[in-house]
Design a protein around this motif. Sequence first.
Motif, PDB file in Angstrom:
ATOM      1  N   CYS A 123       0.864  -1.198   0.000  1.00 20.17           N
ATOM      2  CA  CYS A 123       0.000   0.000   0.000  1.00 20.17           C
ATOM      3  C   CYS A 123       0.893   1.239   0.000  1.00 20.17           C
ATOM      4  CB  CYS A 123      -0.898   0.050   1.242  1.00 20.17           C
ATOM      5  SG  CYS A 123      -2.284  -1.094   1.189  1.00 20.17           S
ATOM      6  N   HIS A 124       1.943   1.199   0.816  1.00 18.30           N
ATOM      7  CA  HIS A 124       2.883   2.302   0.907  1.00 18.30           C
ATOM      8  C   HIS A 124       3.605   2.486  -0.426  1.00 18.30           C
ATOM      9  CE1 HIS A 124       6.275   4.517   3.024  1.00 18.30           C
ATOM     10  NE2 HIS A 124       5.181   5.161   3.323  1.00 18.30           N
ATOM     11  N   PHE A 125       3.971   1.381  -1.061  1.00 13.77           N
ATOM     12  CA  PHE A 125       4.621   1.418  -2.371  1.00 13.77           C
ATOM     13  C   PHE A 125       3.710   2.082  -3.396  1.00 13.77           C
ATOM     14  CE2 PHE A 125       7.545   0.057  -5.603  1.00 13.77           C
ATOM     15  CZ  PHE A 125       6.771  -0.223  -6.717  1.00 13.77           C
ATOM     16  N   ALA A 126       2.429   1.715  -3.340  1.00 18.33           N
ATOM     17  CA  ALA A 126       1.458   2.296  -4.275  1.00 18.33           C
ATOM     18  C   ALA A 126       1.385   3.801  -4.103  1.00 18.33           C
ATOM     19  CB  ALA A 126       0.078   1.672  -4.057  1.00 18.33           C
ATOM     20  N   ASP A 127       1.374   4.262  -2.854  1.00 14.83           N
ATOM     21  CA  ASP A 127       1.233   5.691  -2.590  1.00 14.83           C
ATOM     22  C   ASP A 127       2.526   6.457  -2.797  1.00 14.83           C
ATOM     23  OD1 ASP A 127      -1.310   5.879   0.067  1.00 14.83           O
ATOM     24  OD2 ASP A 127      -1.420   5.643  -2.101  1.00 14.83           O
ATOM     25  N   ASP A 128       3.639   5.811  -2.465  1.00 14.05           N
ATOM     26  CA  ASP A 128       4.939   6.486  -2.468  1.00 14.05           C
ATOM     27  C   ASP A 128       5.616   6.461  -3.836  1.00 14.05           C
ATOM     28  OD1 ASP A 128       7.690   6.313  -0.204  1.00 14.05           O
ATOM     29  OD2 ASP A 128       6.013   7.730  -0.275  1.00 14.05           O
ATOM     30  N   LYS A 129       5.442   5.370  -4.571  1.00 15.37           N
ATOM     31  CA  LYS A 129       6.185   5.172  -5.816  1.00 15.37           C
ATOM     32  C   LYS A 129       5.299   5.155  -7.059  1.00 15.37           C
ATOM     33  CE  LYS A 129      10.120   4.479  -3.622  1.00 15.37           C
ATOM     34  NZ  LYS A 129      11.156   5.504  -3.645  1.00 15.37           N
ATOM     35  N   LEU A 130       4.329   4.211  -7.057  1.00 13.45           N
ATOM     36  CA  LEU A 130       3.539   4.023  -8.276  1.00 13.45           C
ATOM     37  C   LEU A 130       2.670   5.242  -8.582  1.00 13.45           C
ATOM     38  CD1 LEU A 130       2.714   2.181 -10.601  1.00 13.45           C
ATOM     39  CD2 LEU A 130       0.998   1.143  -9.100  1.00 13.45           C
ATOM     40  N   PRO A 132       2.857   8.539  -7.666  1.00 13.42           N
ATOM     41  CA  PRO A 132       3.600   9.691  -8.202  1.00 13.42           C
ATOM     42  C   PRO A 132       4.171   9.431  -9.599  1.00 13.42           C
ATOM     43  CG  PRO A 132       4.189   9.319  -5.913  1.00 13.42           C
ATOM     44  CD  PRO A 132       3.315   8.179  -6.318  1.00 13.42           C
ATOM     45  N   ALA A 133       4.584   8.189  -9.883  1.00 12.24           N
ATOM     46  CA  ALA A 133       5.124   7.880 -11.213  1.00 12.24           C
ATOM     47  C   ALA A 133       4.036   8.044 -12.272  1.00 12.24           C
ATOM     48  CB  ALA A 133       5.686   6.462 -11.239  1.00 12.24           C
ATOM     49  N   VAL A 134       2.842   7.560 -11.971  1.00 13.87           N
ATOM     50  CA  VAL A 134       1.719   7.696 -12.909  1.00 13.87           C
ATOM     51  C   VAL A 134       1.365   9.172 -13.090  1.00 13.87           C
ATOM     52  CG1 VAL A 134      -0.710   7.139 -13.318  1.00 13.87           C
ATOM     53  CG2 VAL A 134       0.818   5.402 -12.390  1.00 13.87           C
ATOM     54  N   GLY A 135       1.378   9.902 -11.981  1.00 17.63           N
ATOM     55  CA  GLY A 135       1.111  11.338 -12.043  1.00 17.63           C
ATOM     56  C   GLY A 135       2.120  12.059 -12.914  1.00 17.63           C
ATOM     57  N   ALA A 136       3.378  11.631 -12.814  1.00 13.90           N
ATOM     58  CA  ALA A 136       4.442  12.254 -13.604  1.00 13.90           C
ATOM     59  C   ALA A 136       4.208  12.023 -15.094  1.00 13.90           C
ATOM     60  CB  ALA A 136       5.799  11.719 -13.179  1.00 13.90           C
ATOM     61  N   VAL A 137       3.693  10.864 -15.466  1.00  3.22           N
ATOM     62  CA  VAL A 137       3.381  10.593 -16.881  1.00  3.22           C
ATOM     63  C   VAL A 137       2.346  11.582 -17.372  1.00  3.22           C
ATOM     64  CG1 VAL A 137       2.281   8.951 -18.458  1.00  3.22           C
ATOM     65  CG2 VAL A 137       3.929   8.126 -16.762  1.00  3.22           C
ATOM     66  N   ALA A 148       9.166   9.028 -17.472  1.00  4.87           N
ATOM     67  CA  ALA A 148       8.135   8.765 -16.467  1.00  4.87           C
ATOM     68  C   ALA A 148       7.440   7.432 -16.753  1.00  4.87           C
ATOM     69  CB  ALA A 148       7.116   9.902 -16.439  1.00  4.87           C
ATOM     70  N   VAL A 149       7.184   7.151 -18.033  1.00 10.43           N
ATOM     71  CA  VAL A 149       6.547   5.880 -18.413  1.00 10.43           C
ATOM     72  C   VAL A 149       7.447   4.709 -18.028  1.00 10.43           C
ATOM     73  CG1 VAL A 149       5.798   4.454 -20.361  1.00 10.43           C
ATOM     74  CG2 VAL A 149       5.156   6.851 -20.281  1.00 10.43           C
ATOM     75  N   ALA A 150       8.765   4.870 -18.269  1.00 13.71           N
ATOM     76  CA  ALA A 150       9.711   3.815 -17.908  1.00 13.71           C
ATOM     77  C   ALA A 150       9.654   3.539 -16.411  1.00 13.71           C
ATOM     78  CB  ALA A 150      11.120   4.216 -18.330  1.00 13.71           C
ATOM     79  N   GLN A 151       9.511   4.603 -15.631  1.00 15.51           N
ATOM     80  CA  GLN A 151       9.427   4.462 -14.175  1.00 15.51           C
ATOM     81  C   GLN A 151       8.170   3.690 -13.780  1.00 15.51           C
ATOM     82  OE1 GLN A 151      11.898   5.484 -11.954  1.00 15.51           O
ATOM     83  NE2 GLN A 151      10.616   4.221 -10.656  1.00 15.51           N
ATOM     84  N   VAL A 152       7.050   4.005 -14.422  1.00 21.13           N
ATOM     85  CA  VAL A 152       5.801   3.277 -14.143  1.00 21.13           C
ATOM     86  C   VAL A 152       5.986   1.796 -14.452  1.00 21.13           C
ATOM     87  CG1 VAL A 152       3.377   2.956 -14.803  1.00 21.13           C
ATOM     88  CG2 VAL A 152       4.286   5.254 -14.514  1.00 21.13           C
ATOM     89  N   HIS A 153       6.617   1.505 -15.578  1.00 24.14           N
ATOM     90  CA  HIS A 153       6.840   0.111 -15.965  1.00 24.14           C
ATOM     91  C   HIS A 153       7.722  -0.608 -14.955  1.00 24.14           C
ATOM     92  CE1 HIS A 153       5.798   0.970 -20.462  1.00 24.14           C
ATOM     93  NE2 HIS A 153       4.738   0.921 -19.680  1.00 24.14           N
ATOM     94  N   GLU A 154       8.747   0.080 -14.451  1.00 23.75           N
ATOM     95  CA  GLU A 154       9.604  -0.505 -13.416  1.00 23.75           C
ATOM     96  C   GLU A 154       8.774  -0.901 -12.200  1.00 23.75           C
ATOM     97  OE1 GLU A 154      12.722  -0.951 -15.391  1.00 23.75           O
ATOM     98  OE2 GLU A 154      12.835  -1.408 -13.248  1.00 23.75           O
ATOM     99  N   ASN A 155       7.891   0.015 -11.801  1.00 24.46           N
ATOM    100  CA  ASN A 155       7.051  -0.231 -10.626  1.00 24.46           C
ATOM    101  C   ASN A 155       6.067  -1.372 -10.871  1.00 24.46           C
ATOM    102  OD1 ASN A 155       8.279   1.821  -9.192  1.00 24.46           O
ATOM    103  ND2 ASN A 155       6.801   3.366  -9.824  1.00 24.46           N
ATOM    104  N   LEU A 156       5.468  -1.390 -12.070  1.00 25.81           N
ATOM    105  CA  LEU A 156       4.498  -2.451 -12.377  1.00 25.81           C
ATOM    106  C   LEU A 156       5.191  -3.810 -12.451  1.00 25.81           C
ATOM    107  CD1 LEU A 156       2.110  -0.778 -15.001  1.00 25.81           C
ATOM    108  CD2 LEU A 156       1.649  -1.302 -12.609  1.00 25.81           C
ATOM    109  N   THR A 263       1.801  18.147  -8.590  1.00 22.89           N
ATOM    110  CA  THR A 263       0.396  18.520  -8.573  1.00 22.89           C
ATOM    111  C   THR A 263      -0.451  17.407  -9.174  1.00 22.89           C
ATOM    112  OG1 THR A 263       1.087  20.799  -8.953  1.00 22.89           O
ATOM    113  CG2 THR A 263      -1.252  20.309  -9.263  1.00 22.89           C
ATOM    114  N   ALA A 264      -0.013  16.936 -10.330  1.00 20.26           N
ATOM    115  CA  ALA A 264      -0.829  15.953 -11.043  1.00 20.26           C
ATOM    116  C   ALA A 264      -0.731  14.569 -10.426  1.00 20.26           C
ATOM    117  CB  ALA A 264      -0.429  15.894 -12.511  1.00 20.26           C
ATOM    118  N   ALA A 265       0.336  14.325  -9.644  1.00 21.19           N
ATOM    119  CA  ALA A 265       0.426  13.039  -8.941  1.00 21.19           C
ATOM    120  C   ALA A 265      -0.781  12.899  -8.051  1.00 21.19           C
ATOM    121  CB  ALA A 265       1.713  12.967  -8.117  1.00 21.19           C
ATOM    122  N   ALA A 266      -1.343  14.026  -7.682  1.00 20.16           N
ATOM    123  CA  ALA A 266      -2.534  14.017  -6.856  1.00 20.16           C
ATOM    124  C   ALA A 266      -3.796  14.204  -7.687  1.00 20.16           C
ATOM    125  CB  ALA A 266      -2.430  15.124  -5.809  1.00 20.16           C
TER     126      ALA A 266
END
Lengths: 277, 217
Positions: A123-130, A132-137, A148-156, A263-266
Motif C-alpha cells: 500500500c505504501h509502495f502504491a502511494d509512495d512510488k507508483l 507519483p510515477a503515474v502522475g508524472a506521466v 516517467a513511463v519507464a518508471q511506471v513500468h519498473e514499478n508495475l 500537482t498531477a500526482a494528486a
Amino acid sequence: MDPLSPPPPPPATAAAAAAGEGAGCCDLKLLGSWASSYTHRVQLALKLKGLEFEYAEEDLSNKSPALLQSNPVYQKVPVLLHSPRGAVTESLVILHYLDDAFPALRPLLPSDPFDRALARFWCHFADDKLGPAVGAVFASSGEAQKAAVAQVHENLKLIENELREGAFKGKRFFGGDGIGILDIVLGCGSYWLAVFEEVTEAKLVDPDAFPLFYAWLKDFEAQEEVKDTIPAIDRLLEYARGLRQMILSHTTTATAAAAAATTAAATSTNIAVDSST
Amino acid sequence: MGVKLLDAWVSPFGQRVRIALAEKGVEYEYVEENLAEKSRLLLESNPVHKKIPVLIHDGNPVCESLIIVEYIDDVWDKKPHLLPAHPYLRAQPRFWADFVDKKIYECGTRLWKLKGEEQAEAKKEMIEILKLLAAELGDKTYFGGDAFGFVDVALVPFTSWFYSYERCAGFSVEAECPEIVAWAKRCMERESVKKTLYDPEKVYEFVCFLKKRYGVE
C-alpha cells in the motif's frame, strides 16, 4: 485560515470514544470528491463492509467549514466522520479504522501479522512510488514523459513479480479469494491508467508485459462494489482531458513539468483541482 | 531462527525499531549495514527499496520502519502496547505517526542540505511542524497519553537531530517549542530511548560529514 495553525482538540478521550460504542451505521458521513481515488478507496471499503453512510461532495475550490474543521492539518478529502467519536483522515488511516471499528464485517486486512505487514508495505509502495510515477506521466510530455513511463513500468514489474512468484503468487486478489486493502489501494488508482493512456497516448499497462496485473485489474473492475464506486469512464476522461490541457498549456520546461508532476500526482486526489486555481 | 535487525547506527528509522524491540523486551541480533556496500542479505530482504531497517523474523523480512513497529506491537501482543485497543484511539496515533513520517525527515534534510532562501523556508516549515506536534501533545506526558506509544516511537529518534537542525539553520527548538523539548527529556528517561539515541553532538558530526560529501559548506 492558516492550515498549519494548531487544531482544536478533538474528542479523542476514552470517554468520548466509549460513548461511540454501538454507534449505528447511519452515524457515518464521508466528505469526498467524485474524482479523488482516495475518496473511492473509502467508498469501496464502506460498500464492501455493507456499511451505510452519508456522502457529502466537497467543492475543493471552496472547502466546507466541516472539512476545514475536521481536517485542519491537511484540509483534504476523504474525511470520515463517525459520530459521536469524531473525524478520521488520511485514506489508509480510515481503512484501518474501519477494520478496527467493524471487525466482524468483511475484514480488509489479513489476520496474520506478517501478511498485514506485507499488505501495508505494498500500500505504501502504491502511494509512495507508483502513484507519483503515474502522475508524472500525466504531467509531462516528450522525453520527460518517456522517462516517467519507464518508471511506471519498473514499478508495475515489481508488482507483476509478486503476483507471479512472490508474496501473492497464485492468488486471485491481493487479499486472497476476496478483495482486501491492497486491492482497494492499487485498484482505486489503477483505473486511471486506462484514462491516462487515452488522454496522453502513453502505453502504461501492456497486457503482454504485465499479464497477471492486467488480469487482476479486470477482475477487480468487474466486482459489483467496484463498479458501483468508480465514476463512469467518460466522466473521468473529460476530467482528465481538461486537466491535461491545463498542465500542458502551463508547462514549457522540464522543471515546470516536474513541479506540475507533484500537482498531477494528486490528480487521483483532490489536490490537483485545489492548487490548479 | 529468531529476530534479526538490519540497520545503520545513525538512522532514526532504525532507531524506531530498536526502541520498539527494547520496549517489548525482545532479544534480537543487530546487524550494522555498510550502506555504501549493502549486504546480500539486505538486498535480498528488501529488493524493492534496498533500505534499512529490515526486521527478519524467523526468516521473514518486514520492511519500512513504522510497518515494522506495528508488526512488533502485533506479534509481541503484550505490554506495553504501542497502539491503544480502542478503534478511534488507534486512528489518531496512526495519523500523527504518518504526519511525522511525511514531514520531519524531508524537511530536516532540506535544513542541512540547502542554504539561503530555501533553507529559510525549510526552517519556517520545521517550526510549524513542531508547533503542530506540540499542540497535539498538549499537556500529556507522551503523545500516547500516560503511556509511551506509537507516535512517541515515531518521533523521538529525530530529537537527537534537533541540535543539527539548530546549528545548520540557526534557530532554537527550545525557544520555539519548549513542550517538545520537555517531552523529549521525559522520553530520554526511558531505558529503551536512552540506550538507543546517540548524543546530538555525534549526530551533528555525521551531518557535517554528509554536508562535506554533498559539497554543502
